[in-house]
Design a protein around this motif. Sequence first.
Motif, PDB file in Angstrom:
ATOM      1  N   ASP A 296       0.822  -1.209   0.000  1.00 11.62           N
ATOM      2  CA  ASP A 296       0.000   0.000   0.000  1.00 11.62           C
ATOM      3  C   ASP A 296       0.855   1.258   0.000  1.00 11.62           C
ATOM      4  OD1 ASP A 296      -2.270  -1.571   0.016  1.00 11.62           O
ATOM      5  OD2 ASP A 296      -2.675  -1.316   2.151  1.00 11.62           O
ATOM      6  N   GLU A 297       1.916   1.249   0.809  1.00 11.79           N
ATOM      7  CA  GLU A 297       2.750   2.444   0.885  1.00 11.79           C
ATOM      8  C   GLU A 297       3.525   2.660  -0.407  1.00 11.79           C
ATOM      9  OE1 GLU A 297       5.824   4.729   3.953  1.00 11.79           O
ATOM     10  OE2 GLU A 297       5.460   2.575   4.196  1.00 11.79           O
ATOM     11  N   ALA A 298       4.057   1.574  -0.979  1.00 10.59           N
ATOM     12  CA  ALA A 298       4.763   1.700  -2.253  1.00 10.59           C
ATOM     13  C   ALA A 298       3.814   2.181  -3.346  1.00 10.59           C
ATOM     14  CB  ALA A 298       5.397   0.369  -2.650  1.00 10.59           C
ATOM     15  N   ALA A 299       2.589   1.662  -3.355  1.00  9.26           N
ATOM     16  CA  ALA A 299       1.608   2.084  -4.351  1.00  9.26           C
ATOM     17  C   ALA A 299       1.298   3.570  -4.224  1.00  9.26           C
ATOM     18  CB  ALA A 299       0.334   1.258  -4.207  1.00  9.26           C
ATOM     19  N   SER A 300       1.195   4.056  -2.986  1.00  6.36           N
ATOM     20  CA  SER A 300       0.917   5.473  -2.766  1.00  6.36           C
ATOM     21  C   SER A 300       2.081   6.339  -3.256  1.00  6.36           C
ATOM     22  CB  SER A 300       0.663   5.717  -1.277  1.00  6.36           C
ATOM     23  OG  SER A 300       0.474   7.093  -1.016  1.00  6.36           O
ATOM     24  N   LEU A 301       3.292   5.923  -2.952  1.00  2.67           N
ATOM     25  CA  LEU A 301       4.465   6.662  -3.419  1.00  2.67           C
ATOM     26  C   LEU A 301       4.557   6.633  -4.948  1.00  2.67           C
ATOM     27  CD1 LEU A 301       6.960   5.427  -0.691  1.00  2.67           C
ATOM     28  CD2 LEU A 301       6.294   7.815  -1.057  1.00  2.67           C
ATOM     29  N   TYR A 302       4.175   5.511  -5.532  1.00  6.58           N
ATOM     30  CA  TYR A 302       4.220   5.376  -6.991  1.00  6.58           C
ATOM     31  C   TYR A 302       3.176   6.272  -7.656  1.00  6.58           C
ATOM     32  CZ  TYR A 302       4.702   2.852 -11.490  1.00  6.58           C
ATOM     33  OH  TYR A 302       4.926   2.491 -12.796  1.00  6.58           O
ATOM     34  N   VAL A 303       2.012   6.418  -7.042  1.00  6.39           N
ATOM     35  CA  VAL A 303       0.997   7.333  -7.571  1.00  6.39           C
ATOM     36  C   VAL A 303       1.554   8.755  -7.614  1.00  6.39           C
ATOM     37  CG1 VAL A 303      -1.212   8.442  -7.066  1.00  6.39           C
ATOM     38  CG2 VAL A 303      -1.008   5.948  -6.970  1.00  6.39           C
ATOM     39  N   ARG A 304       2.221   9.150  -6.535  1.00  7.70           N
ATOM     40  CA  ARG A 304       2.833  10.489  -6.524  1.00  7.70           C
ATOM     41  C   ARG A 304       3.878  10.620  -7.630  1.00  7.70           C
ATOM     42  NH1 ARG A 304       6.501  12.359  -1.579  1.00  7.70           N
ATOM     43  NH2 ARG A 304       7.974  11.034  -2.717  1.00  7.70           N
ATOM     44  N   CYS A 435       8.875   2.912 -16.359  1.00  8.61           N
ATOM     45  CA  CYS A 435       9.254   3.504 -15.082  1.00  8.61           C
ATOM     46  C   CYS A 435       8.468   2.812 -13.973  1.00  8.61           C
ATOM     47  CB  CYS A 435       8.987   5.008 -15.068  1.00  8.61           C
ATOM     48  SG  CYS A 435       9.574   5.816 -13.563  1.00  8.61           S
ATOM     49  N   PHE A 436       9.181   2.004 -13.193  1.00 10.65           N
ATOM     50  CA  PHE A 436       8.574   1.205 -12.129  1.00 10.65           C
ATOM     51  C   PHE A 436       9.146   1.623 -10.776  1.00 10.65           C
ATOM     52  CE2 PHE A 436       8.478  -2.812 -15.094  1.00 10.65           C
ATOM     53  CZ  PHE A 436       7.524  -2.215 -15.892  1.00 10.65           C
ATOM     54  N   PRO A 437       8.456   1.323  -9.692  1.00  9.96           N
ATOM     55  CA  PRO A 437       9.129   1.352  -8.392  1.00  9.96           C
ATOM     56  C   PRO A 437      10.187   0.247  -8.405  1.00  9.96           C
ATOM     57  CG  PRO A 437       6.745   1.143  -8.144  1.00  9.96           C
ATOM     58  CD  PRO A 437       7.049   0.878  -9.572  1.00  9.96           C
ATOM     59  N   GLN A 438      11.397   0.542  -7.971  1.00  8.80           N
ATOM     60  CA  GLN A 438      12.400  -0.527  -7.988  1.00  8.80           C
ATOM     61  C   GLN A 438      12.098  -1.570  -6.921  1.00  8.80           C
ATOM     62  OE1 GLN A 438      15.152  -1.598  -5.889  1.00  8.80           O
ATOM     63  NE2 GLN A 438      15.788  -3.067  -7.470  1.00  8.80           N
ATOM     64  N   TYR A 475       9.984   6.016   2.331  1.00  7.37           N
ATOM     65  CA  TYR A 475       8.960   5.359   3.134  1.00  7.37           C
ATOM     66  C   TYR A 475       8.910   6.032   4.511  1.00  7.37           C
ATOM     67  CZ  TYR A 475       8.802   1.473  -0.220  1.00  7.37           C
ATOM     68  OH  TYR A 475       8.646   0.700  -1.350  1.00  7.37           O
ATOM     69  N   ALA A 476       7.840   5.782   5.244  1.00 12.09           N
ATOM     70  CA  ALA A 476       7.716   6.335   6.587  1.00 12.09           C
ATOM     71  C   ALA A 476       8.838   5.859   7.497  1.00 12.09           C
ATOM     72  CB  ALA A 476       6.356   5.952   7.182  1.00 12.09           C
ATOM     73  N   SER A 477       9.400   4.689   7.204  1.00 13.23           N
ATOM     74  CA  SER A 477      10.498   4.142   7.999  1.00 13.23           C
ATOM     75  C   SER A 477      11.800   4.906   7.817  1.00 13.23           C
ATOM     76  CB  SER A 477      10.746   2.681   7.606  1.00 13.23           C
ATOM     77  OG  SER A 477      11.261   2.611   6.277  1.00 13.23           O
ATOM     78  N   GLY A 478      11.874   5.746   6.788  1.00 13.34           N
ATOM     79  CA  GLY A 478      13.112   6.422   6.426  1.00 13.34           C
ATOM     80  C   GLY A 478      13.836   5.756   5.283  1.00 13.34           C
ATOM     81  N   ALA A 479      13.394   4.568   4.872  1.00 18.06           N
ATOM     82  CA  ALA A 479      14.009   3.888   3.734  1.00 18.06           C
ATOM     83  C   ALA A 479      13.715   4.659   2.447  1.00 18.06           C
ATOM     84  CB  ALA A 479      13.470   2.469   3.621  1.00 18.06           C
ATOM     85  N   PRO A 480      14.699   4.789   1.571  1.00 15.99           N
ATOM     86  CA  PRO A 480      14.448   5.466   0.294  1.00 15.99           C
ATOM     87  C   PRO A 480      13.460   4.702  -0.578  1.00 15.99           C
ATOM     88  CG  PRO A 480      16.797   5.402   0.783  1.00 15.99           C
ATOM     89  CD  PRO A 480      16.125   4.486   1.770  1.00 15.99           C
ATOM     90  N   PHE A 481      12.716   5.440  -1.373  1.00 13.72           N
ATOM     91  CA  PHE A 481      11.859   4.892  -2.421  1.00 13.72           C
ATOM     92  C   PHE A 481      12.453   5.351  -3.740  1.00 13.72           C
ATOM     93  CE2 PHE A 481       8.334   5.579  -5.427  1.00 13.72           C
ATOM     94  CZ  PHE A 481       7.787   4.299  -5.472  1.00 13.72           C
ATOM     95  N   ASN A 482      12.869   4.406  -4.576  1.00 13.72           N
ATOM     96  CA  ASN A 482      13.489   4.731  -5.857  1.00 13.72           C
ATOM     97  C   ASN A 482      12.652   4.216  -7.013  1.00 13.72           C
ATOM     98  OD1 ASN A 482      15.855   5.729  -4.548  1.00 13.72           O
ATOM     99  ND2 ASN A 482      17.122   4.960  -6.213  1.00 13.72           N
TER     100      ASN A 482
END
Length: 515
Positions: A296-304, A435-438, A475-482
């Motif tokens: 869910d969180e990755a999907a939300s970041l990907y929408v942005r 262009c995908f979330p890695q 991510y909310a954890s502080g992990a990068p989203f690429n």
Amino acid sequence: MTESPVPSPAVDLVELTVETAQAAMAAGTTTSEALTQAFLDRIATYNPKYNAILFMNPNALETARAIDRRRAAGETLGPLAGIPVVVKDPMDMVGIPTTAGWAQLYSKTGGVDLMPATDSPVVARMKAADTVILGKTNVPILSHTGADANDSFAGPTLNVAAPALLPGGSSTGTAACVAASLAVLGLAEETGGSIQNPASAQGLVGIKPSHALVPNAGVVPLSAHRDVVGPIARCVRDAALCLDVLAGFTAEDPKTIAGVGHKPKGGYTSKLSKDALQGKRIGLYGAGWRNQPLSDEAASLYVRAQEELAAQGAVLVPDPFAGSGFAELRRQTVPGQDFDARGMESVPYDVEQYLKRLGPDAALKTFAEFAEATKADDAFAPGGALHYMTYARQFAACLANPSLPPDLSDFVEAREAYMEIFTAVFAAEKLDGLCFPQMRTDLAGLHSGGRIDETTVSEINIAGLPGVTVPAGFYASGAPFNLIFVGPKWSEAELLAQAYAYEQATHHRRAPTLL
């Protein structure tokens, strides 16, 4: 007579770019020696905590001084002159052992030293470009995992962006060095995620090149038919400049003849533009590529991220591979692991070819000698780092006779099938890239035993396709989203341009606070 103290570098090392460093050296406000000393001091401060570097290069300062003397004399210098860099341990470099992170291949941990007689072509090219190689970086045993370097003889490397979480592998130390600004650039290598995973896990730009664009002779292999060497950097332009140095034919690695004619005129920075996404048709992640959903969180970041791409003029194409049969090509060749190892059956043969290149004085010259010297920790036995390769159908025959070129028909069939569908979809949908979330999910804990849930391993590794990662948030954890931009073979310049336009519009990369 004592040497005069090295002056301050007069530039901020944190997030330092090639352009800024070279401008300062050209202006005389700093020198390669001062820059190198400053990075060495920074390594002395932070490397004990992050454990990114295995071996320091004792000649780094002298190399820097020689570059300064040549600059002062008005000599023509290489394209990365004076830039401090690191290289991944499995890449041969004269004077430093190649250990592949394994106690069995290091004399100080009871093993055998592999001392190369010549540099690997990629190290030789970095030297010819007049970089200053600061040292060699940490990896898991034989680069066997894309998650971490926890089993290295030197111990774990931390994720600089999120120290409690997985740092990515196997180019773990290279990513950590670049993320922590312990070097400007780093060399990485990938068989199944080993550039894209650590670059993404630590919020960096990584280029996984087309297979055969960059030579990987003189690099401890996992698969000569999948292995690629590429750069990790903090910005797209720096990664492109490094690829300019690495790419190209060498007779030491005959497969690189395939890349002749595919390097862009003007180099890999030639298409970089803030408008490079305008009008480009970009395919999005979906079940047609791989039937594994995003969290869910990755999907939300990907929408942005999609909104950001669209704002730059990109035309987004949802799930262009739907109904193509692409996702059905993927196999889980290892029980209990989400990994397709086809193409890695050849590792005994590939290791034998690697050992032959080390030189006449090498401690180990054949795979049989390698197996005997490392039998105390047999890599292919149950519990061994490479035991998963024994599940590949054609591995046993190669292990039985490593001097004989292996049967790779399963791999060749897979590559052909992937490429046929990939090419057809790109043509039918008139795509300029994907262009995908890695990563499909947040990172697991450093010592959790978890893996990185990615989207493009092993599809692009088997197919030999290029990919470019770029920071896209956290991510909310502080992990990068690429994100990862993927395209046809030899399309690195176009992918770099797309990644650059996104990077310049969003500026998601941020310097971590170091421990």
